[in-house]
Write a protein that holds these residues in place. Sequence first.
Motif, mmCIF file in Angstrom:
data_model
loop_
_atom_site.group_PDB
_atom_site.id
_atom_site.type_symbol
_atom_site.label_atom_id
_atom_site.label_comp_id
_atom_site.label_asym_id
_atom_site.label_seq_id
_atom_site.Cartn_x
_atom_site.Cartn_y
_atom_site.Cartn_z
ATOM 1 N N ASN A 1 0.831 -1.205 0.000
ATOM 2 C CA ASN A 1 0.000 0.000 0.000
ATOM 3 C C ASN A 1 0.868 1.259 0.000
ATOM 4 N N PHE A 2 1.903 1.253 0.837
ATOM 5 C CA PHE A 2 2.790 2.408 0.941
ATOM 6 C C PHE A 2 3.543 2.620 -0.375
ATOM 7 N N LEU A 3 4.073 1.544 -0.929
ATOM 8 C CA LEU A 3 4.839 1.650 -2.174
ATOM 9 C C LEU A 3 3.977 2.160 -3.328
ATOM 10 N N SER A 4 2.734 1.716 -3.392
ATOM 11 C CA SER A 4 1.866 2.078 -4.510
ATOM 12 C C SER A 4 1.609 3.583 -4.562
ATOM 13 N N THR A 5 1.749 4.252 -3.432
ATOM 14 C CA THR A 5 1.541 5.699 -3.378
ATOM 15 C C THR A 5 2.627 6.458 -4.136
ATOM 16 N N TYR A 6 3.791 5.822 -4.305
ATOM 17 C CA TYR A 6 4.955 6.531 -4.845
ATOM 18 C C TYR A 6 5.468 5.947 -6.160
ATOM 19 N N CYS A 7 4.625 5.227 -6.873
ATOM 20 C CA CYS A 7 5.062 4.516 -8.074
ATOM 21 C C CYS A 7 5.564 5.426 -9.196
ATOM 22 N N THR B 1 9.258 3.939 -11.374
ATOM 23 C CA THR B 1 8.450 3.469 -12.507
ATOM 24 C C THR B 1 7.498 2.349 -12.105
ATOM 25 N N GLY B 2 7.597 1.851 -10.882
ATOM 26 C CA GLY B 2 6.688 0.792 -10.456
ATOM 27 C C GLY B 2 7.248 -0.001 -9.300
ATOM 28 N N ILE B 3 6.405 -0.861 -8.726
ATOM 29 C CA ILE B 3 6.813 -1.717 -7.616
ATOM 30 C C ILE B 3 7.686 -2.850 -8.138
ATOM 31 N N TYR B 4 8.760 -3.141 -7.396
ATOM 32 C CA TYR B 4 9.668 -4.223 -7.778
ATOM 33 C C TYR B 4 10.192 -4.881 -6.505
ATOM 34 N N GLN B 5 9.984 -6.198 -6.393
ATOM 35 C CA GLN B 5 10.400 -6.953 -5.216
ATOM 36 C C GLN B 5 9.885 -6.270 -3.952
ATOM 37 N N GLY C 1 10.500 -3.153 -3.024
ATOM 38 C CA GLY C 1 10.659 -1.704 -3.134
ATOM 39 C C GLY C 1 10.142 -1.184 -4.458
ATOM 40 N N LEU C 2 10.837 -0.190 -4.990
ATOM 41 C CA LEU C 2 10.432 0.446 -6.244
ATOM 42 C C LEU C 2 11.543 0.346 -7.269
ATOM 43 N N LEU C 3 11.148 0.168 -8.515
ATOM 44 C CA LEU C 3 12.067 0.241 -9.641
ATOM 45 C C LEU C 3 12.128 1.697 -10.094
ATOM 46 N N ALA C 4 13.318 2.162 -10.490
ATOM 47 C CA ALA C 4 13.436 3.588 -10.856
ATOM 48 C C ALA C 4 14.500 3.774 -11.937
ATOM 49 N N LYS C 5 14.416 4.937 -12.572
ATOM 50 C CA LYS C 5 15.408 5.348 -13.570
ATOM 51 C C LYS C 5 16.068 6.627 -13.120
#
Length: 413
Positions: A350-356, A401-405, A407-411
């Motif tokens: 839930n927390f991660l989805s806020t910051y995708c 860019t999205g949830i991964y494992q 945490g979050l995946l990012a560029k």
Amino acid sequence: MKIVVYNLGCKVNQYECDSLVASFEKAGHTVSCELEAADLYVINTCAVTQEAEKKSRQCIARMRKYNPNAKIYVTGCAAQKNPEQFEGKGVTHISGVAGKNLICSFPEGKDISPLPSVYENSEYGKATRSRAFIKVQDGCNNFCSYCIIPYLRGRIRSRMPVDVLTECNIRALETDEIVLTGINLSAYGKDIGLSLADLITYLSGVKARIRLGSLEVNVIDKKFLSAMAKAGNVCPHFHLSLQSGDDGVLKDMNRHYTRKEYMEKVDLIREYFPDAGITTDIIVGFPTETEEAFANTLDLAEKVQFSDIHIFPYSRRQGTKAYSLGSIDRAVVDARIEKLEKLRHTLRRNFLSTYCESEFEVVAEYATDFYIEGYTDNYIRVYISKTATPRIGRIYRVRATGIYQNGLLAKLK
């Protein structure tokens, strides 16, 4: 001489290990923090649980496999609690919590010195991690009924702020994140007429972001949060210890707050820091925890919407007030842990989805073949697509860019 300094405990232990590394290197020795072949091993032990003590004893045998003739020094909380458990194992020296810096003079035998009444300064730590841990306080006066640490670490004692500032400025040249740590960080300054809010204000000019270690409910007030907001370099991450969400269990634990008071502190944090990451510790299976009490813990965790939960099964420690209460059947405890783990997973998603799709500054901790990995200021683990050689310990600006494992995946921006 080749020396291994090995940590089995908390971030305070890690800082003390970093200090020993610096002292040994200053004397001309080659030092490692990994278990490998060496002439001398120093084990900084932990006693927070039975399992931690067991690992401390097992570590001696592991070291003997690398070098049967090596000298082994055992220090720290497990040695303070029960030095006899390390005797007869070919250990060269056993010491407790006090005077760890004296190990650098290579003593022999057993020396469990009295616990100090004032803060013991030591060599400034050598950076052994991508983030710098800086110890600002030792000891604890809380005496939670399940915890042995106040008996082993002694009463609170705080480091002078000018010394903390000096070390922070030095470590800020090496890394972009400093973690302030202590046995009871929230009690900083009570013995020297200061507070943690005062220290935060004093460190506001440090050219690195500052993350606070574990906090107690009683430190959260408007003065403290205002000091954090005004300083501008303190991470909006609050590891706010809960332990239980049931008022009866909290009383039996000697925790000095109610679930209502805890929730009020959470609301106050979010008033000042709407994007704060709020993590916590929860003990499952305290002797007086009924099914109803555990249900109250689940309920409060869901109400708070923690970004992560550290879950610990209750560990019965002789010498604590709760020891006489016995223990709950382990199968019951395991079933409760499984329920809490499921909730933890849901809350974290839930927390991660806020910051995708948000932008963050991330301090790089290490790199794999494909990603640079690190944490945002509100303590989200981020996996950055690897397009360049990483600068470990430095800040990257990224876009998620999205949830991964976990945490979050990012560029990179």
